[in-house]
Write a protein that holds these residues in place. Structure first.
Motif, mmCIF file in Angstrom:
data_model
loop_
_atom_site.group_PDB
_atom_site.id
_atom_site.type_symbol
_atom_site.label_atom_id
_atom_site.label_comp_id
_atom_site.label_asym_id
_atom_site.label_seq_id
_atom_site.Cartn_x
_atom_site.Cartn_y
_atom_site.Cartn_z
ATOM 1 N N PHE A 1 -1.668 54.764 40.391
ATOM 2 C CA PHE A 1 -0.365 55.360 41.482
ATOM 3 C C PHE A 1 0.678 55.901 40.481
ATOM 4 C CE2 PHE A 1 3.400 55.798 44.535
ATOM 5 C CZ PHE A 1 3.168 57.697 44.641
ATOM 6 N N LYS A 2 0.451 57.188 40.240
ATOM 7 C CA LYS A 2 1.466 57.278 39.209
ATOM 8 C C LYS A 2 2.010 58.851 39.256
ATOM 9 C CE LYS A 2 -0.515 59.091 35.757
ATOM 10 N NZ LYS A 2 -1.435 59.874 34.548
ATOM 11 N N ILE A 3 3.472 59.259 39.202
ATOM 12 C CA ILE A 3 4.156 60.231 39.561
ATOM 13 C C ILE A 3 3.987 60.686 37.852
ATOM 14 C CG2 ILE A 3 6.133 60.980 40.426
ATOM 15 C CD1 ILE A 3 6.051 58.686 42.431
ATOM 16 N N VAL A 4 4.084 62.452 38.305
ATOM 17 C CA VAL A 4 3.805 62.792 36.532
ATOM 18 C C VAL A 4 4.974 63.885 37.321
ATOM 19 C CG1 VAL A 4 2.424 64.621 35.616
ATOM 20 C CG2 VAL A 4 1.526 63.005 35.752
ATOM 21 N N ILE A 5 6.163 63.900 36.960
ATOM 22 C CA ILE A 5 7.274 64.992 36.661
ATOM 23 C C ILE A 5 6.642 66.249 35.740
ATOM 24 C CG2 ILE A 5 9.749 66.189 36.394
ATOM 25 C CD1 ILE A 5 10.126 62.944 37.622
ATOM 26 N N GLU A 6 6.175 67.985 35.685
ATOM 27 C CA GLU A 6 6.721 67.871 35.089
ATOM 28 C C GLU A 6 7.976 69.011 34.445
ATOM 29 O OE1 GLU A 6 3.237 70.952 35.563
ATOM 30 O OE2 GLU A 6 1.655 69.050 35.713
ATOM 31 N N HIS A 7 8.613 68.960 33.379
ATOM 32 C CA HIS A 7 9.684 69.627 33.447
ATOM 33 C C HIS A 7 10.167 69.897 31.791
ATOM 34 C CE1 HIS A 7 11.005 66.641 30.734
ATOM 35 N NE2 HIS A 7 10.374 65.878 31.258
ATOM 36 N N SER A 8 11.112 71.003 31.880
ATOM 37 C CA SER A 8 11.443 72.348 30.789
ATOM 38 C C SER A 8 12.783 71.685 29.711
ATOM 39 C CB SER A 8 11.196 73.161 31.366
ATOM 40 O OG SER A 8 12.036 74.006 31.594
ATOM 41 N N GLY A 9 13.709 70.601 31.147
ATOM 42 C CA GLY A 9 14.470 70.432 30.923
ATOM 43 C C GLY A 9 14.519 68.851 30.539
ATOM 44 N N ALA A 10 16.281 68.537 30.384
ATOM 45 C CA ALA A 10 16.215 66.689 31.466
ATOM 46 C C ALA A 10 15.901 66.919 32.810
ATOM 47 C CB ALA A 10 17.847 66.964 30.715
ATOM 48 N N VAL A 11 16.011 66.188 33.541
ATOM 49 C CA VAL A 11 15.824 65.506 34.796
ATOM 50 C C VAL A 11 16.924 64.418 34.935
ATOM 51 C CG1 VAL A 11 13.986 64.635 37.067
ATOM 52 C CG2 VAL A 11 12.917 66.031 35.143
ATOM 53 N N PRO A 12 17.912 64.829 36.485
ATOM 54 C CA PRO A 12 18.846 64.106 36.386
ATOM 55 C C PRO A 12 18.926 62.558 36.614
ATOM 56 C CG PRO A 12 19.268 65.762 37.605
ATOM 57 C CD PRO A 12 17.829 66.171 36.883
ATOM 58 N N ALA A 13 19.098 61.431 36.193
ATOM 59 C CA ALA A 13 18.832 60.156 35.873
ATOM 60 C C ALA A 13 19.253 59.854 37.596
ATOM 61 C CB ALA A 13 19.356 58.958 35.306
ATOM 62 N N ALA A 14 20.221 60.444 38.566
ATOM 63 C CA ALA A 14 19.966 59.984 39.996
ATOM 64 C C ALA A 14 19.101 60.065 40.516
ATOM 65 C CB ALA A 14 21.535 60.812 40.781
ATOM 66 N N ASP A 15 18.529 61.452 39.798
ATOM 67 C CA ASP A 15 16.962 62.039 40.976
ATOM 68 C C ASP A 15 16.209 61.315 40.753
ATOM 69 O OD1 ASP A 15 18.464 64.108 41.769
ATOM 70 O OD2 ASP A 15 17.714 65.725 40.863
ATOM 71 N N ILE A 16 15.644 60.202 38.917
ATOM 72 C CA ILE A 16 14.628 59.708 39.427
ATOM 73 C C ILE A 16 14.919 57.931 39.697
ATOM 74 C CG2 ILE A 16 12.811 58.114 37.616
ATOM 75 C CD1 ILE A 16 13.332 60.964 36.006
ATOM 76 N N GLY A 17 16.057 57.342 39.616
ATOM 77 C CA GLY A 17 16.457 56.532 40.016
ATOM 78 C C GLY A 17 16.573 56.652 41.966
ATOM 79 N N ALA A 18 17.477 57.522 42.569
ATOM 80 C CA ALA A 18 16.515 57.801 43.806
ATOM 81 C C ALA A 18 14.967 57.540 44.469
ATOM 82 C CB ALA A 18 16.858 58.954 44.469
ATOM 83 N N ILE A 19 14.350 58.086 42.982
ATOM 84 C CA ILE A 19 12.996 58.016 43.746
ATOM 85 C C ILE A 19 12.316 56.793 42.993
ATOM 86 C CG2 ILE A 19 10.805 58.701 43.023
ATOM 87 C CD1 ILE A 19 11.685 61.894 42.654
ATOM 88 N N LEU A 20 12.588 56.370 42.343
ATOM 89 C CA LEU A 20 11.840 54.852 42.232
ATOM 90 C C LEU A 20 12.637 53.675 43.381
ATOM 91 C CD1 LEU A 20 12.638 54.942 38.055
ATOM 92 C CD2 LEU A 20 10.455 55.042 39.787
ATOM 93 N N LEU A 21 14.044 53.735 43.465
ATOM 94 C CA LEU A 21 15.092 53.264 44.702
ATOM 95 C C LEU A 21 13.947 53.040 45.764
ATOM 96 C CD1 LEU A 21 16.749 50.764 44.984
ATOM 97 C CD2 LEU A 21 18.051 52.344 45.929
ATOM 98 N N GLY A 22 13.922 54.370 46.226
ATOM 99 C CA GLY A 22 13.129 54.402 47.481
ATOM 100 C C GLY A 22 11.940 53.818 47.279
ATOM 101 N N LEU A 23 10.584 53.965 46.202
ATOM 102 C CA LEU A 23 9.697 53.964 46.293
ATOM 103 C C LEU A 23 9.717 52.310 46.697
ATOM 104 C CD1 LEU A 23 8.143 56.328 43.877
ATOM 105 C CD2 LEU A 23 7.489 55.869 46.050
ATOM 106 N N ASP A 24 10.238 51.748 45.820
ATOM 107 C CA ASP A 24 10.059 50.077 46.333
ATOM 108 C C ASP A 24 10.527 49.414 47.542
ATOM 109 O OD1 ASP A 24 10.974 47.244 44.844
ATOM 110 O OD2 ASP A 24 12.470 47.259 45.334
ATOM 111 N N ARG A 25 11.251 49.923 48.277
ATOM 112 C CA ARG A 25 11.861 49.598 49.420
ATOM 113 C C ARG A 25 10.578 50.040 50.582
ATOM 114 N NH1 ARG A 25 18.312 51.461 49.592
ATOM 115 N NH2 ARG A 25 19.369 50.237 48.091
#
Length: 257
Positions: free
Chosen positions: A12-36
Motif C-alpha cells: 500500500f502506497k499513497i503517491v501525491i503528485e504536486h507542484s508546490g508544498a503540500v501542507p504538513a497538516a494535510d499529510i499529518g491528518a491523512i497519516l493519523l487517520g490511516l493509522d486509526r
C-alpha cells in the motif's frame, strides 16, 4: 526513481503528485487517520484477536510517495501485514461508493471522513492528483473533480453553513484545459501510453504527470510506455465532467507507427 508499477512488493502506497508544498497538516491528518482506521480494520476483521498499527516505511522525493507497512508484535507482524492490501481496498470501495451518486455511501463514518481527508489536498489545490497504489498498481486516482465529489459526499458541510454556500457550478474539464481540448482534436497531444490492470492511461506531456484514462483507443494497438501523439476528444461522465479521453488516432513517436 522507480515508479509505482515497478514495485509490486509494496502492499500500500499513497503517491501525491504536486507542484508546490503540500501542507504538513494535510499529510499529518491523512497519516493519523490511516493509522486509526487500520487499527479498527484489523481488530474487526480478526475478531479482536489481533492488534495492528500502521507505519511509514519510506517517503520518497519527487512526487510524495508514502510507503506504508503494518506494525505489530514480532510474532504477529506477518498476520498484521496480511491485512494491509485488504485495508487499502476497503478505502477504495468507500471512495467508489461515494462516487455513485444514486447509491448510499458505505463504510464507517470515521473511514468515510478519512477518504475525504485523503482527497482534501487535491480538492484544495495543494496537489494535482493522489494515487492509491496496491501491490505496485495505481488502483484509484483522485483527480480534482473526483476529490470535490468525495468531499461533498463524505464530509458534508454543517447544516448551518449549507444555506450560505453558493450554487454549485457545472463541472469543468479538469483533466484537460481548454487549449488541450482544442489540441487533442486538431494537432494532437503528446504523451506516454501506460497499461495498468488492463486499463490504458495517457500520461500527457502537458499534464504534469497525471494519468488520464483512455476509454476508446480506436483501432490503434498501444505499446506500454510508448510515446505517442494522441488525437481524439474528451470522454465525459454523467454529470458532464471530463473523466478521460477517447482516442481516434495514436502516432508512435519513439518507433514505428
Amino acid at each position: 526513481m522507480a515508479t509505482s508499477i515497478d514495485r509490486p512488493d509494496e502492499q500500500f502506497k499513497i503517491v501525491i503528485e504536486h507542484s508546490g508544498a503540500v501542507p504538513a497538516a494535510d499529510i499529518g491528518a491523512i497519516l493519523l487517520g490511516l493509522d486509526r482506521a487500520f487499527t479498527r480494520f484489523v481488530r474487526s476483521r480478526s475478531g479482536g484477536q489481533l492488534e495492528g498499527e500502521l507505519g511509514v516505511r519510506e517517503v520518497r522525493h519527487g512526487c510524495i510517495e508514502v510507503v506504508l507497512e503494518a506494525i505489530a508484535s514480532t510474532d504477529k507482524l506477518l498476520d498484521a501485514g496480511a491485512y494491509l492490501a485488504p485495508f487499502a481496498s476497503h478505502l477504495i470501495e468507500i471512495a467508489k461508493a461515494a462516487l455513485d451518486l444514486e447509491g448510499p455511501t458505505r463504510g464507517p463514518k470515521a473511514d468515510q471522513k478519512l477518504v475525504g481527508d485523503i482527497a482534501r489536498p487535491v480538492a484544495n489545490g495543494h496537489a494535482r492528483q493522489i494515487n492509491l497504489v496496491i501491490h505496485g498498481n495505481p488502483t484509484f486516482n483522485i483527480t480534482p473533480d473526483v476529490a470535490s465529489q468525495l468531499i461533498e459526499r463524505l464530509i458534508p458541510a454543517p447544516k448551518e453553513t449549507k444555506a450560505l454556500l453558493p450554487p454549485r457550478l457545472p463541472p469543468s474539464p479538469l483533466m484537460l484545459g481548454d487549449a488541450e481540448h482544442i489540441e487533442l482534436a486538431s494537432r494532437g497531444l503528446d504523451g506516454t501510453a501506460m497499461e495498468v490492470d488492463d486499463q490504458w492511461y495517457a500520461r500527457l506531456v502537458s499534464g504534469g504527470g497525471v494519468l488520464v484514462p483512455i476509454f476508446n483507443q480506436g483501432r490503434d494497438i498501444l505499446i506500454h510506455r510508448g510515446l505517442y501523439r494522441f488525437h481524439g476528444y474528451a470522454a465525459q461522465g454523467v454529470r458532464g465532467e471530463v473523466v478521460g479521453i477517447n482516442i481516434t488516432g495514436a502516432l508512435r513517436l519513439d518507433g514505428t507507427a
